[in-house]
Design an enzyme around this catalytic site. Structure first.
Site, PDB file in Angstrom:
ATOM      1  N   ILE A 118      28.963  31.473  42.956  1.00 27.06           N
ATOM      2  CA  ILE A 118      29.077  31.000  41.575  1.00 27.06           C
ATOM      3  C   ILE A 118      27.983  31.649  40.728  1.00 27.06           C
ATOM      4  CG2 ILE A 118      30.185  28.831  42.223  1.00 27.06           C
ATOM      5  CD1 ILE A 118      27.515  27.424  41.820  1.00 27.06           C
ATOM      6  N   THR A 164      26.363  36.404  40.582  1.00 23.63           N
ATOM      7  CA  THR A 164      26.574  35.201  41.390  1.00 23.63           C
ATOM      8  C   THR A 164      25.465  34.988  42.413  1.00 23.63           C
ATOM      9  OG1 THR A 164      27.918  36.373  43.026  1.00 23.63           O
ATOM     10  CG2 THR A 164      29.074  35.425  41.127  1.00 23.63           C
ATOM     11  N   ASP A 165      25.432  33.765  42.921  1.00 23.42           N
ATOM     12  CA  ASP A 165      24.462  33.429  43.967  1.00 23.42           C
ATOM     13  C   ASP A 165      25.166  33.416  45.326  1.00 23.42           C
ATOM     14  OD1 ASP A 165      25.914  31.046  44.043  1.00 23.42           O
ATOM     15  OD2 ASP A 165      24.345  29.853  43.090  1.00 23.42           O
ATOM     16  N   LEU A 166      24.492  32.942  46.337  1.00 19.96           N
ATOM     17  CA  LEU A 166      25.040  32.937  47.695  1.00 19.96           C
ATOM     18  C   LEU A 166      26.328  32.120  47.792  1.00 19.96           C
ATOM     19  CD1 LEU A 166      24.507  33.942  50.561  1.00 19.96           C
ATOM     20  CD2 LEU A 166      23.168  31.877  50.951  1.00 19.96           C
TER      21      LEU A 166
END
Length: 129
Positions: free
Chosen positions: A19, A14-16
């Site tokens: 997601i 996931t990203d920040l």
């Protein structure tokens, strides 16, 4: 002849925003393709060692339809669309339940170890149909 590959989204995927980072869908469908080929009884290591043939992605046309999130259980669906002498076209989807999150049309080519296109052996082409 659709193949299903199950996976879970880890924190590292996931990203920040929490997601799945867009490029990781490409990793997910790569795993799905690898398991599809393995399920057909094709040993890619032996194909390289004995025939000098490897598969390479030539083209990916992708649609990001909805986000996957941390801890989601996903399924990568791989369906062959066309097989020619040296080219394989696959349709791949990443789903969460009944929802398609990502879809792609992927074109693979058979290459020699020097990077030149080569025909797939007839027995391999038959397995891929």
């Amino acid at each position: 002849m659709t193949h299903l590959f199950n996976l879970r989204v880890y924190y590292e995927d996931t990203d920040l925003a929490g997601i799945v980072y867009y490029a990781n869908y490409l990793r997910f469908i790569e795993r799905g393709r690898t398991e599809w080929v393995r399920s057909l009884g094709i040993d890619q290591g032996a194909l390289k060692a004995e025939e000098g043939i490897v598969f390479a992605v030539r083209r990916v046309e992708a649609d990001y339809l909805a986000p996957a999130k941390f801890d989601d259980e996903l399924v990568v669906e791989t369906t062959p669309a066309a097989v020619t002498g040296a080219r394989i076209t696959l349709l791949q989807e990443v789903r969460r339940g009944g929802t398609v999150l990502f879809s792609a049309q992927v074109t693979l080519v058979a290459l020699s170890e020097t990077g030149h296109p080569v025909r797939l052996p007839a027995n391999i082409r038959l397995m891929l149909h």
